[in-house]
Design an enzyme around this catalytic site. Sequence first.
Site, mmCIF file in Angstrom:
data_model
loop_
_atom_site.group_PDB
_atom_site.id
_atom_site.type_symbol
_atom_site.label_atom_id
_atom_site.label_comp_id
_atom_site.label_asym_id
_atom_site.label_seq_id
_atom_site.Cartn_x
_atom_site.Cartn_y
_atom_site.Cartn_z
ATOM 1 N N ALA A 71 50.611 100.392 86.454
ATOM 2 C CA ALA A 71 51.541 101.187 85.671
ATOM 3 C C ALA A 71 52.605 101.304 86.319
ATOM 4 C CB ALA A 71 50.828 102.640 85.520
ATOM 5 N N PHE A 121 53.485 101.073 77.845
ATOM 6 C CA PHE A 121 53.468 99.821 77.662
ATOM 7 C C PHE A 121 52.451 99.413 78.604
ATOM 8 C CE2 PHE A 121 58.103 100.118 76.611
ATOM 9 C CZ PHE A 121 57.930 100.434 75.250
ATOM 10 N N GLU A 143 52.979 87.293 89.160
ATOM 11 C CA GLU A 143 52.941 87.763 88.079
ATOM 12 C C GLU A 143 53.878 86.999 87.060
ATOM 13 O OE1 GLU A 143 53.963 91.994 85.628
ATOM 14 O OE2 GLU A 143 53.904 91.893 87.877
ATOM 15 N N GLN A 159 58.707 77.069 60.824
ATOM 16 C CA GLN A 159 59.530 76.625 59.738
ATOM 17 C C GLN A 159 58.884 75.233 58.993
ATOM 18 O OE1 GLN A 159 62.123 77.837 58.516
ATOM 19 N NE2 GLN A 159 62.833 76.376 57.074
#
Length: 382
Positions: free
Chosen positions: A125, A157, A245, A339
Site C-alpha cells: 500500500a 488502488f 517491480e 482493428q
Amino acid sequence: MVTARYLREEHHIFREAFRKFLEKEAYPYYDEWEQRGIIPRSFWAKMGENGFLCPWVDEKYGGLNADFAYSVVINEELEKVGSSLVGIGLHNDIVTPYIASYGTEEQKQKWLPKCISGELITAIAMTEPGAGSDLANISTTAVKDGDYYIVNGQKTFITNGIHADLIVVACKTDPHAKPPHRGISLLVVERDTPGFTRGRKLEKVGLHAQDTAELFFQDAKVPKENLLGEEGKGFYYLMEKLQQERLVVTIAAQTAAEVMFSLAKHYVKQRSAFGRRVSEFQTVQFRLAEMATDIAIGRTFVDRVIEEHMAGKQIVTEVSMAKWWITEMAKRVAAEAMQLHGGYGYMEEYEIARRYRDIPVSAIYAGTNEMMKTIIARQLDL
C-alpha cells in the site's frame, strides 16, 4: 524465436508443468472469474500446493531457492491466461521480497512459509488518494504508542486489496522529517488489525477479476514488531525494490503483446473478404510486419534486462526504458489487433476486447511512464 540465454532445460520443464497446471485450474474458469470480479482463494491455495508461489524463497522457509528465471516463466504463463492474474506476480515477486530482504528472522519464520503455501496473500500500500507517483508526500501516519504504532490514513488502488492478509504499508513515522522521504517507514498490517478496514472493490476499465480496493486506517493498532526494517528507511527500501517491480510489469506487457499479435494473426488468416483471406491484403501484411518487428525488439530488450537483473546489476535506467517503451508498444499492438478483428474485435466474446481493456494500466502502475522518462532524463546529463 531464439530462446533466452537465461533459460535452461529445468526452466523449460518447469514451464511445461506450470502450463499443464493452468490448463486444468485456470483457463477453464477465467471467464467466470472475470464475471465474478475476483479470483478465488482456492486457486491461490492450489498454486501454493504445487510450488508455484514464491519459489525463489530460501529452502529454510519452505521455498525452492529458485532463480528469477522461474519467476519470469510464472509471470509469462499467468499473463497468457489473462492480465487479471497480475496479483499473483505482485505477491510472488514484488511484496514477499520485502519480507525476505528486510524482515527479522522472527518475521520471516512467521510469514514466509504461509506466503509460499497460499495461506497468506500479500499486498503493498503506497498510493493514496492525494499521492500517486509522489511517494515522498504520502499523508498516512504511524505514531508509536507503547508497544504499538497507531496508524491513520487511507490508501487506494491496492492490488490484492480484498484478499490480502498481509499488507506492507508505507507511512510517515516522522511527519516533520526534512526532506520528507526520510520520515517514511514500512509497517506490515495484518488482516485482523483493530482499526483497519477495507473499502469497496474498485470497478475498473479492465482487470475485472483482479481485486483492487481502498484501505482505511483509523487509529489502527499495529504491533511495533511489525515494523519492516528500520524506521525512516522505508523510502529507500521502496526505491531498491522498484527495479524488480517494474521489470515484472514489463515482462507481462511483452507477453500480452505477443498474445495479441497471435490472436490477430490467427483471425486474419481465418477471415475472408472480397474473395480472399484478409491476411493476403498487403495493408494487413504490413501492419502485422510492423507489429512483429516491434514485438521482436521488445523481446530482445526485455531478455537483456532480465539477464542483467539476474546478474545483480543496478539497471534502474534500463528497466525504466523497457517499462515505458514496451507498455506503450503493447498498447499500440492492442489497438492494431482490435482493428484487424473488425467489428468482432469490439465484441466481448473475443479475447482481444478484454486484452484491449486490460493493457493500458501497465503504463500507469509501478510508476507512470511519465515518471519512467523523468528517471531516464536524470541520467542524460541535461
